[in-house]
Design an enzyme around this catalytic site. Structure first.
Site, PDB file in Angstrom:
ATOM      1  CG  ASP A  64      -0.094  -0.006   2.531  1.00 46.64           C
ATOM      2  OD1 ASP A  64      -0.265   0.906   3.351  1.00 46.64           O
ATOM      3  OD2 ASP A  64       0.715  -0.940   2.699  1.00 46.64           O
ATOM      4  CD  GLU A  65      -0.731   4.591   3.231  1.00 47.91           C
ATOM      5  OE1 GLU A  65      -1.453   5.571   3.456  1.00 47.91           O
ATOM      6  OE2 GLU A  65      -0.089   3.997   4.105  1.00 47.91           O
ATOM      7  CG  LEU A  66       5.454   2.431  -4.176  1.00 43.46           C
ATOM      8  CD1 LEU A  66       6.278   1.738  -3.095  1.00 43.46           C
ATOM      9  CD2 LEU A  66       5.503   1.636  -5.471  1.00 43.46           C
TER      10      LEU A  66
END
Lengths: 543, 543
Positions: free
Chosen positions: B318-320
């Site tokens: 997630d949330e790269l």
């Protein structure tokens, strides 16, 4: 989720573990270890037992807190300095002015009239191997000083030490005389042990008033010998009752910790639980226009307040449902018979209950509606609790009443956990959002209060209404947030440096308080990931 | 405050204490007491030890729950009926179909591929003095049945009884095979004992997956023999570590309670803690374009997943923060050298980590961005966790991936306690408001999912991110709210009566679950004043 790990390089050096931060404070950067033979000398003639007990408790904290410094490595980087640090051999307690201020137990000092209490102290902790000295004008002041003293000490490998010597605190006195915490023990019950644990935590941040909202519509746990039926019928169960002995145990436990008790029997609203044993109108309120009810209630206050040593007692008075009385035939009949309208009957009622308190030498405390929504003849000594909104304080001050700040928009600890009644899954609590410590910490006790009115502000408190709380979550929902008001009302508007109180400066100290509370057995909630607690300031970014 | 005490007269009769409520259920109004000689007969050839342990645990609950019925008087009104009630002499456990389904320990059944698990059971509790019978196709099914059985019993004056006999539950099987709970042990640490206590509570509501978000940017508490430096440098302290023995103890404890473990090592983002021992770019992410990092990470997954008996392992994703890589000279250089752009490099990275899992026979689990925001070549067995919004499930289904519902707008337990980073005192948590049980209970697993896609929905879970949680508040912030999804995914859309799930029907049962949890040592938060819990339905009004 949905955040970026911040790397702000403006780290804050040397977080102090003090909360509330003293009014005056000088510290250094010397390491001082506690001597293995550390003693506390009580230079007080005929020292009261509760002072001696407080000394024992302080020494216990020094030995058992075992709080490792909140820094990466948890103090391992201090190991070298500890080798060469001087040892503090002792702490000496002395009382000043014993000629004019006789030596009394802490418990006696704690229940005096608010404006006459003596809570100040002076403390020095040298770093040169000489003794620390704590002096005050009263045993209560010594207790406050011991509380501060106990917050300086860390542990590393079983060495007890501080890293901010030498310390000089000159005449640390509270900015406001009333610094409270309210617990509602009616919506859900709290055993005596949970109240005592809460009193301990309160004392660690110098909170001096326990506002005990003991009964309400949902239950009546207060057992009064003169009115046994009230608890017998109104308590949740026979084990969920405060006996007279329980009440005295709590009062004594509090007083020995410098805490007075403000008991509240909310009236005439919020009294449904009395109905379990006495008839009532359907809206859960007392038939305030009926003379026998007026007499009953006055006698109830006489019974409850008669055994309380403190000077203050609350008759409540919030959220009166006047429509209820309009629809109640009995009330309408009584009003006719006594030739009063409802407001006049309410005045009669309040005069009777407040008269009962006055006869006992107590000062009444009321919720703000009693002065803002009703036209009553109240004694000018009456203290008014502002709760609906912080903005209402100015209106109360305008009427020249003393004020205790208890505003829902800053100080209600229960907001933000959804609506406990109702079928609407989207409903939030009425006082949403959750009141963070950051929000509470911005509270200004003198907002919209003129210079001439400043003397009316006694102080304030945070409050836990317990529709959705009981012992299972008591510690984390109260602490450390309830310490916020403790600092606002002890320290006042300015830090020792002269700067205004601000969240950036406060957070490291609040972390320290929180972790020390956990060490002492209070399940205080964590404010941030431990990563942040160990790196003061590094998680402060604009969100 | 700010409410009127409601007196709705539509009281709900006979609240059952069952949670989740079985798919089929017939009950009566007979009182049945547990015989003082009550026995459990295990008619299973070579019964596995964990089944026998579960029987002992059930009998312990029957003896020690001592939950008094949630009614005014707490069961005193049942006293007369108990005098004449028949006694239940025994409970007999039998396994069906042992020819086709060999007898295995619960622990083995619990870690099978999700779609092959056998959790159903049939239970009858007669009220005529004959034996209760529990049968299932597997020991795991028997465990589920024992869990249900233990929820029927109240205590009054040391008599253990139920008031809803006779009971018939015919083939209670879960609507969804994945019913989870996620705990983040990286933002703050949770000792093994706290995890085990949570596994106990999960098992009481038939949750069958512990999603262990074990490491993240703030700390790396997982001790791996192949990578000792990660925990040595990345854990908060040497005592805040999960040793290999700890991990196995948790895995075993879970499995014996019918709970599988989905461990997650979030990557390539959320990996700052790895940086304590390995160099990294400033945004706290792995240099995914560097071949040695790809190999390192694949080896890391091989090490972590290699000791886990279950079939599922999450690589997160997630949330790269792609901007970070744009600004990282090393990454840009590696991309050039390998002739890839960032998306292609990410694909290489994920293929390597997922390849490591596939080599171990594991099925990878990822967060939704991996399929919705990146163009990767993922195996079609990959399971996708939808978290940003419940509305994203449809998009994942459209891509034909299996789904686990973990939406922040319904199932995040941490929302609503203010913003943990940042200096804004008015800031709320990003996923405000607090997710009440009422809100979670309205979740529809098949919203915007076509009939053809229904098979893709494996189930769902509630999640505790722990920036502001640790053992001090674990129980009250998780329970009983996390039981909401347990019922949604076991019971499905309809109650046994055929009516849709609804909060009015559910609340009395959720109160029962909460009070029973408290009896069993879980500090589950109260949902309402006890007054309301004792008067099912009377506090339900439109707010």
């Amino acid at each position: 989720m949905l955040y970026r790990l911040p790397f702000l390089l403006a780290a804050i050096p040397h977080a102090l573990a003090l909360w509330p931060i003293p009014r005056t404070l000088k510290t250094g950067t010397d390491f001082v270890v506690l001597s293995p033979q550390f003693t506390v000398t009580v230079n007080v003639p005929n020292p009261p037992q509760d002072l001696l007990d407080a000394v024992v408790q302080t020494k216990t904290f020094l030995a058992t807190d075992k709080l490792q410094r909140l820094v990466v490595g948890r103090g391992s980087s201090d190991a070298g300095a500890l080798q060469t640090a001087k040892a503090l051999p002792s702490l000496t307690l002395t009382l000043q002015n014993t000629a004019t201020h006789p030596v009394l137990p802490i418990a006696s000092e704690a229940v005096k009239d608010i404006t006459t209490r003596s809570e100040g102290y002076t403390l020095s902790i040298p770093s040169d191997g000489t003794a620390a000295v704590l002096s005050a004008n009263s045993t209560l002041g010594l207790f406050r000083g011991l509380t501060t003293f106990s917050q300086f000490w860390y542990d590393y490998n079983n060495v007890t030490y501080t890293n901010v010597g030498p310390v000089s605190i000159l005449n640390d006195i509270p900015a406001y005389p009333y610094r409270g915490f309210m617990l509602d023990t009616a919506r859900n019950f709290f055993p005596v042990a949970d109240i005592m644990r809460t009193l301990d935590a309160m004392s660690w941040v110098k909170i001096n008033m326990f506002h005990w909202h003991i009964v309400d519509s949902q239950s009546f746990p207060l057992s009064l010998p003169q009115f046994p039926e009230l608890a017998q019928q109104g308590a949740y169960s026979t084990s969920e009752v405060y006996s007279p002995a329980d009440v005295q145990a709590i009062v004594s436990y509090a007083a020995a910790r410098g805490i007075d008790v403000l008991m509240e029997i909310d009236s005439p609203g919020h009294t449904e639980a009395i109905a379990s044993s006495h008839p009532r109108p359907p809206a859960g309120q007392l038939r305030l226009a009926t003379p026998s009810v007026v007499n009953f209630t006055a006698a109830l206050f006489n019974a409850a307040a008669g055994v309380m040593p403190g000077k203050y007692f609350s008759t409540g008075g919030d959220e009166l449902n006047t429509e209820c009385y309009t629809q109640d035939a009995q009330t309408q009949s009584d009003l006719k018979a006594t030739g009063q309208n409802l407001e006049q009957a309410l005045n009669t009622f309040v005069k009777a209950t407040h008269g009962a308190l006055a006869a006992l030498g107590k000062t009444p405390v009321v919720w703000e509606e009693m002065v803002l929504e009703h036209n009553l003849t109240l004694s000018n000594t009456t203290v008014v609790m502002v709760w609906i909104s912080s903005e209402d304080a100015a209106a109360v001050a305008k009427k020249n009443f003393k004020i205790i700040h208890a505003p829902s928009d800053y100080f209600y600890l229960d907001c933000g956990a959804g609506e406990w009644i109702g079928k609407d899954p989207e409903a939030n609590s009425w006082c949403d959002p959750f009141k963070t410590w950051q929000k509470s910490y911005t509270f200004n006790p003198l907002a919209n209060i003129s210079a001439a009115q400043t003397h009316l502000v006694l102080g304030g408190q945070q409050l836990l209404w317990t529709e959705q709380s009981d012992p299972s979550n008591l510690d984390p929902i109260v602490w450390p947030r309830a310490a916020t008001s403790a600092e606002i009302f002890w320290t006042g508007a300015k830090l020792p440096s002269g700067a205004p109180l601000n969240g950036t400066e406060a957070l490291p100290r609040l972390h320290e308080l929180r972790y020390r509370m956990v060490q002492r057995g209070i399940n205080a909630i964590p404010l941030q990931p431990q990563w942040c607690a160990l790196r003061p300031g590094l998680c402060n970014i604009d969100s």
